[in-house]
Design a protein around this motif. Structure first.
Motif, short mmCIF file in Angstrom:
data_model
loop_
_atom_site.label_atom_id
_atom_site.label_comp_id
_atom_site.label_asym_id
_atom_site.label_seq_id
_atom_site.Cartn_x
_atom_site.Cartn_y
_atom_site.Cartn_z
N VAL A 130 -9.00 10.14 -3.20
CA VAL A 130 -8.97 11.60 -3.19
C VAL A 130 -10.21 12.09 -2.46
N GLN B 259 -11.74 17.50 -4.34
CA GLN B 259 -10.45 17.82 -4.95
C GLN B 259 -10.62 18.07 -6.44
N THR C 288 -4.16 13.91 -15.14
CA THR C 288 -3.52 14.03 -13.83
C THR C 288 -2.68 12.77 -13.56
N GLU D 165 -0.63 7.31 -8.97
CA GLU D 165 0.22 6.19 -8.59
C GLU D 165 -0.63 5.16 -7.85
N CYS E 110 -1.87 2.62 -5.16
CA CYS E 110 -1.87 2.58 -3.70
C CYS E 110 -2.68 1.34 -3.31
N ARG F 39 -3.94 7.05 -6.30
CA ARG F 39 -4.00 8.39 -5.71
C ARG F 39 -3.21 9.34 -6.60
N VAL F 40 -3.46 10.62 -6.41
CA VAL F 40 -2.77 11.66 -7.18
C VAL F 40 -1.31 11.70 -6.72
N VAL F 41 -0.40 11.82 -7.69
CA VAL F 41 1.02 11.96 -7.38
C VAL F 41 1.24 13.33 -6.79
N ASP F 42 1.95 13.40 -5.65
CA ASP F 42 2.23 14.69 -5.00
C ASP F 42 3.25 15.48 -5.79
#
Length: 139
Positions: free
Chosen positions: A108, A112, A118, A121, A123, A136-139
């Motif tokens: 990130v 951010q 939060t 997922e 990566c 990373r943050v899930v979109d």
């Protein structure tokens, strides 16, 4: 964002006979975690005995790669000088969907906004030609 790690020359993980299956699976683009065959609870970090029931019946099983953020910190001055090339960066404790927590990098921007809980997922990210389990943050 994960491209910035690919040419980073940093010390690799310490691979032991107990953790080798974890690192071998990551090299095959798989994310596995130990699970106790007696109490059925998931276990991380790799070890010889289940920390819940003390059984030695641990098996490597495919994990979902889903997690939630428990806590994080922005690293401005890394403990090893080689990491300075990508500083500042975010390290975190995440709770895997399966239950155990693990320390990891978050992919990130350090600016951010993050919140406890939060969704994240897995990566898999190349560092020194080795897949590392970053999130990373899930979109």
């Amino acid at each position: 964002m994960e491209d910035k790690f690919i040419d980073l020359t940093v010390p690799g993980p310490t691979i032991t006979p107990v953790s080798k299956p974890f690192w071998d699976a990551l090299s095959q683009d798989e994310f596995v975690v130990q699970r106790c065959l007696d109490c059925t609870r998931w276990v991380f970090y790799p070890r010889n005995l289940c920390p819940h029931c003390w059984s030695n019946q641990l098996e490597w099983q495919q994990a979902s790669g889903k997690a939630r953020l428990k806590t994080w910190s922005i690293v401005h001055r890394p403990g090893h000088p080689a990491w300075q090339a990508v500083a500042p960066y975010v390290v975190a404790i995440v709770e895997l969907e399966e239950g155990p927590s693990m320390m990891t990098h978050l992919l990130v921007d350090v600016k951010q906004k993050l919140d406890i809980g939060t969704p994240l997922e897995l990566c898999l990210t190349k560092v020194n030609d080795r897949n590392m389990p970053f999130f990373r943050v899930v979109d």
